[in-house]
Write a protein that holds these residues in place. Structure first.
Motif, short mmCIF file in Angstrom:
data_model
loop_
_atom_site.label_atom_id
_atom_site.label_comp_id
_atom_site.label_asym_id
_atom_site.label_seq_id
_atom_site.Cartn_x
_atom_site.Cartn_y
_atom_site.Cartn_z
N VAL A 54 0.85 -1.20 0.00
CA VAL A 54 0.00 0.00 0.00
C VAL A 54 0.88 1.24 0.00
O VAL A 54 2.05 1.20 0.38
N ASP A 55 0.30 2.33 -0.45
CA ASP A 55 0.91 3.65 -0.36
C ASP A 55 0.14 4.45 0.67
O ASP A 55 -1.05 4.20 0.89
N SER A 56 0.81 5.41 1.26
CA SER A 56 0.12 6.33 2.16
C SER A 56 0.58 7.75 1.86
O SER A 56 1.74 7.98 1.53
N VAL A 57 -0.39 8.64 1.94
CA VAL A 57 -0.13 10.04 1.66
C VAL A 57 -0.76 10.87 2.78
O VAL A 57 -1.95 10.73 3.06
N PRO A 58 0.04 11.71 3.44
CA PRO A 58 -0.55 12.58 4.46
C PRO A 58 -1.40 13.65 3.79
O PRO A 58 -1.02 14.21 2.76
N GLN A 59 -2.57 13.84 4.33
CA GLN A 59 -3.45 14.91 3.82
C GLN A 59 -4.01 15.64 5.03
O GLN A 59 -4.99 15.19 5.65
N GLY A 60 -3.37 16.74 5.37
CA GLY A 60 -3.75 17.46 6.58
C GLY A 60 -3.45 16.60 7.79
O GLY A 60 -2.36 16.07 7.94
N ALA A 61 -4.45 16.43 8.65
CA ALA A 61 -4.28 15.67 9.88
C ALA A 61 -4.48 14.17 9.69
O ALA A 61 -4.30 13.40 10.62
N VAL A 62 -4.86 13.75 8.48
CA VAL A 62 -5.11 12.32 8.25
C VAL A 62 -4.10 11.75 7.26
O VAL A 62 -3.46 12.48 6.50
N ARG A 63 -3.99 10.46 7.28
CA ARG A 63 -3.13 9.75 6.32
C ARG A 63 -4.04 8.88 5.48
O ARG A 63 -4.82 8.09 6.01
N LEU A 64 -3.96 9.05 4.14
CA LEU A 64 -4.79 8.27 3.23
C LEU A 64 -3.98 7.10 2.66
O LEU A 64 -2.84 7.27 2.25
N TYR A 65 -4.62 5.95 2.64
CA TYR A 65 -3.98 4.72 2.15
C TYR A 65 -4.64 4.28 0.86
O TYR A 65 -5.84 4.45 0.68
N SER A 66 -3.84 3.67 -0.01
CA SER A 66 -4.34 3.09 -1.26
C SER A 66 -3.49 1.87 -1.60
O SER A 66 -2.34 1.75 -1.18
N VAL A 67 -4.07 0.98 -2.38
CA VAL A 67 -3.37 -0.23 -2.81
C VAL A 67 -2.41 0.12 -3.94
O VAL A 67 -2.72 0.93 -4.80
N ARG A 68 -1.26 -0.52 -3.94
CA ARG A 68 -0.30 -0.41 -5.05
C ARG A 68 -0.53 -1.63 -5.94
O ARG A 68 -0.07 -2.73 -5.61
#
Length: 107
Positions: A54-68
């Protein structure tokens, strides 16, 4: 593939198959299903991230995850190899069953 050996991590990947989700959403979902805490869910997400699943990207106060998706090329290649092995054996079994039926029909 080792990262997918745990049922919690497999479930996290299943949840991400529908699209990007926040760490909080994922922790809530697996927490309810498996009875684990938010820190435990975060550790599972870290294992998946470090394994490149998975990848994770910080977006403000949250971290968004997605499948690679490319991470599943190895899993797909492994499954193809296993399928080739079983397909040959199952074809041979089908032939033997058909021979047995013909033998009974001839009697």
């Amino acid at each position: 593939m080792d990262a997918l050996g745990d049922p919690v991590r497999r479930r996290l990947v299943e949840l991400l198959a529908d699209g990007e989700r926040s760490a909080g959403q994922l922790a809530t979902a697996v927490g309810a299903e498996f009875g684990i805490s938010q820190p435990a869910a975060s550790r599972h997400l870290r294992v998946l991230r470090e394994a490149g699943v998975v990848d994770s990207v910080p977006q403000g106060a949250v971290r968004l995850y997605s499948v690679r998706p490319e991470a599943f090329d190895q899993v797909e290649a492994w499954a193809r190899g296993i399928r080739r092995f079983w397909d040959g054996h199952l074809d041979a079994l089908e032939t033997e069953i058909a021979r047995g039926r013909r033998s009974r029909d001839d009697d």
